[in-house]
Design an enzyme around this catalytic site. Structure first.
Site, PDB file in Angstrom:
ATOM      1  N   ASN A 167       0.831  -1.364  -0.402  1.00 52.15           N
ATOM      2  CA  ASN A 167      -0.231  -0.209   0.084  1.00 52.15           C
ATOM      3  C   ASN A 167       1.118   1.226  -0.100  1.00 52.15           C
ATOM      4  O   ASN A 167       0.269   2.209   0.633  1.00 52.15           O
ATOM      5  CB  ASN A 167      -0.918   0.026   0.965  1.00 52.15           C
ATOM      6  CG  ASN A 167      -1.979   1.024   1.761  1.00 52.15           C
ATOM      7  OD1 ASN A 167      -2.383   1.221   2.380  1.00 52.15           O
ATOM      8  ND2 ASN A 167      -2.538   1.446   0.014  1.00 52.15           N
ATOM      9  N   CYS A 171       3.113   1.360  -2.770  1.00 51.81           N
ATOM     10  CA  CYS A 171       3.328   2.168  -4.422  1.00 51.81           C
ATOM     11  C   CYS A 171       2.172   1.308  -5.683  1.00 51.81           C
ATOM     12  O   CYS A 171       1.186   2.949  -5.813  1.00 51.81           O
ATOM     13  CB  CYS A 171       4.328   0.888  -5.435  1.00 51.81           C
ATOM     14  SG  CYS A 171       6.165   1.279  -4.377  1.00 51.81           S
ATOM     15  N   SER A 197      -0.961   0.271  -5.460  1.00 54.85           N
ATOM     16  CA  SER A 197      -2.679   0.582  -4.955  1.00 54.85           C
ATOM     17  C   SER A 197      -2.883   1.782  -4.858  1.00 54.85           C
ATOM     18  O   SER A 197      -4.045   2.458  -5.472  1.00 54.85           O
ATOM     19  CB  SER A 197      -3.832  -0.318  -4.041  1.00 54.85           C
ATOM     20  OG  SER A 197      -2.414  -0.179  -2.623  1.00 54.85           O
ATOM     21  N   ASP A 226       5.255  -6.009  -9.434  1.00 56.32           N
ATOM     22  CA  ASP A 226       5.681  -5.191  -8.246  1.00 56.32           C
ATOM     23  C   ASP A 226       6.525  -4.009  -8.375  1.00 56.32           C
ATOM     24  O   ASP A 226       7.709  -4.612  -8.865  1.00 56.32           O
ATOM     25  CB  ASP A 226       6.191  -5.794  -7.307  1.00 56.32           C
ATOM     26  CG  ASP A 226       6.222  -4.892  -5.506  1.00 56.32           C
ATOM     27  OD1 ASP A 226       6.366  -3.688  -5.600  1.00 56.32           O
ATOM     28  OD2 ASP A 226       5.945  -5.866  -4.862  1.00 56.32           O
TER      29      ASP A 226
HETATM   30  P1  4NP Z   1       3.818  -2.604  -2.832  1.00 59.72           P
HETATM   31  O1  4NP Z   1       5.288  -2.383  -3.465  1.00 59.72           O
HETATM   32  O2  4NP Z   1       2.537  -3.779  -2.525  1.00 59.72           O
HETATM   33  O3  4NP Z   1       2.920  -1.892  -4.889  1.00 59.72           O
HETATM   34  O4  4NP Z   1       2.747  -1.092  -2.661  1.00 59.72           O
HETATM   35  C1  4NP Z   1       5.914  -2.910  -2.523  1.00 59.72           C
HETATM   36  C2  4NP Z   1       5.923  -1.889  -1.472  1.00 59.72           C
HETATM   37  C3  4NP Z   1       6.807  -2.481   0.016  1.00 59.72           C
HETATM   38  C4  4NP Z   1       7.510  -3.747   0.083  1.00 59.72           C
HETATM   39  C5  4NP Z   1       7.027  -4.558  -1.321  1.00 59.72           C
HETATM   40  C6  4NP Z   1       5.953  -4.152  -2.400  1.00 59.72           C
HETATM   41  N1  4NP Z   1       7.928  -4.301   0.789  1.00 59.72           N
HETATM   42  O5  4NP Z   1       8.481  -5.259   0.612  1.00 59.72           O
HETATM   43  O6  4NP Z   1       7.811  -3.409   1.996  1.00 59.72           O
END
Ligand code: 4NP
Length: 168
Positions: A11, A13, A15, A135
Site C-alpha cells: 500500500n 506503490c 494501490s 511490483d
Molecule cells: P506495493 O509495493 O505492494 O506496490 O506497495 C511494495 C511496497 C513495499 C514492499 C513490497 C512491495 N516491501 O517489501 O516493503
C-alpha cells in the site's frame, strides 16, 4: 455511496497509484452517484506511511494528486457498514490473499483483478500473469511509469463500465 478499494502488497506503490488515477477518472466522468476510492495493502509494514516517493513523483509528473497514509486490509473490512463494493487487486498474490480474507461468497464476488477491466486483456482470468501489475518496489523509476500506464488503461475500462455497475 459506491466504494472501490485498490489493493496491493505494501500500500505504498501500486494501490495508491491506482487510487489516485481512479479517483481522477471517476471525478472527470461525472457519474450518477458518488463513488469513494481508497486503497490498502495485504501486509502491514507501511501502515500510516506516505506513498513511496517514486510513486508520488510518477503520479505528480502525470498530473495526479495524492494524500496517503498506508493501511492494511483485514476480514473486518468486508463486514463493516460502508464496506467496499469492489476490490481491485494488483497481482495474483494479492488476489489470493484478499479472496482468503473474504468471509463469504458475496464478499469473494467483489474481488477482481484491476487489469481485468483493461479491454485489451478481456477474457483473462485471475492467476494469468498477464493480469498482474508488477511490483515496482525493487526496480527503477521506469517501472513506476510502466505501472502507471497499466493502471490508466484499466481505469479507463472500468470507468466505461461503471455506469452499468452502479445501476446493477
Ligand atoms: P506495493 O509495493 O505492494 O506496490 O506497495 C511494495 C511496497 C513495499 C514492499 C513490497 C512491495 N516491501 O517489501 O516493503
Amino acid at each position: 455511496m459506491y466504494r472501490i478499494t485498490a489493493v496491493c502488497l505494501g500500500n505504498i506503490c501500486r494501490s495508491p497509484m491506482a487510487e489516485a488515477v481512479l479517483r481522477s477518472r471517476i471525478d472527470a466522468a461525472g457519474l450518477s452517484q458518488p463513488v469513494l476510492v481508497d486503497s490498502a495493502g495485504t501486509d502491514g509494514w507501511h501502515i500510516d506511511e506516505d506513498a513511496d516517493p517514486r510513486a508520488l513523483t510518477t503520479l505528480r509528473s502525470a498530473g495526479y494528486d495524492l494524500t496517503h497514509a498506508g493501511r492494511q486490509i483485514t476480514t473486518e473490512w468486508f463486514l463493516e457498514p460502508g464496506r467496499p463494493d469492489l476490490l481491485l487487486t494488483m497481482d495474483a498474490s494479492n488476489y489470493t490473499t484478499v479472496i482468503d480474507l473474504a468471509p463469504d461468497d458475496p464478499s469473494r464476488g467483489r474481488v477482481h483483478m484491476l487489469r481485468s477491466f483493461d479491454p485489451s486483456l478481456a477474457g483473462l482470468t485471475p492467476g494469468d500473469p498477464r493480469l498482474d501489475v508488477p511490483d515496482p518496489w525493487y526496480g527503477a523509476h521506469d517501472g513506476f511509469v510502466e505501472v502507471l500506464a497499466m493502471i490508466e488503461a484499466a481505469a479507463d475500462g472500468l470507468v466505461a463500465r461503471l455506469p452499468t455497475m452502479l445501476d446493477a
